[in-house]
Design a protein around this motif. Structure first.
Motif: not given
Length: 199
Positions: A104, A106-108, A111-112, A115
């Motif tokens: 999580m 480096d995730t926008r 997009d969570l 993920v």
């Protein structure tokens, strides 16, 4: 890497109760310790990882989860088995926390959810696939070993009486019939229990 950790825990949880050399109370307490330690491992890795980074915790989880296999492979004192399961539980919890945090990080934000779904799918797949693959491998190895030593060859018994089970009834009847001069064979269906493991 996390898939391997989860698969190994799935194997441990599925097969530890089948180990004949372990007392049932050791197995029960060991699985409880594993679960409690996993919770503590998640908390510890989360708090420390947020401040200092999660990579080390993921590596710790991957390596130390292997300690959980010690009870499956050895015949140690129950205290050492419980310690191994507690360490493996802590490692499993640390791997859970670190893997999710790293996924999580480096995730926008949009997009969570994807993920999180991927992490959960990996978790569920590992818990199911690990025991399945391990069980098939053990079954094949056991079948090959039996075939190599001729265990699948039918055994022909010549006896007056065949008794199924040496429990209270079967053992007494077998003894009376043997004293009466009958040829008696007692057949057992359970696993072999070595004498030191008997109560």
């Amino acid at each position: 890497m996390f898939l391997l950790v989860v698969a190994s825990v799935g194997i441990l949880v599925a097969f530890l109760p089948t180990m004949a050399q372990l007392r049932p109370d050791t197995v029960t307490l060991g699985l409880l310790l594993h679960a409690v330690a996993a919770t503590a491992g998640r908390l510890l890795a989360g708090r420390h990882g947020d401040a200092h980074g999660h990579h080390g915790w993921l590596l710790f989880g991957w390596v130390a989860t292997a300690v959980g296999f010690i009870p499956l492979l050895t015949d140690l004192h129950p205290v050492l088995i419980l310690a191994a399961l507690a360490l493996a539980g802590t490692a499993f919890g640390a791997a859970q926390s670190a893997s999710l945090a790293l996924m999580m990080r480096d995730t926008r934000s949009t997009d969570l959810p994807a993920v999180s779904a991927l992490w959960n799918a990996t978790y569920d797949l590992g818990l199911g696939l690990g025991p399945l693959v391990f069980g098939v491998a053990v079954a094949r190895a056991t079948g090959a070993a039996r075939a190599a030593r001729g265990a699948d060859v039918p055994i022909v018994l010549d006896a007056d009486v065949v008794i199924a089970g040496s429990g209270a009834g079967g053992g007494v009847i077998a003894a009376y019939l043997a004293r009466a001069g009958r040829s008696v064979v007692v057949v057992e269906a359970g696993p072999f229990v070595p004498e030191p493991a008997m109560p």
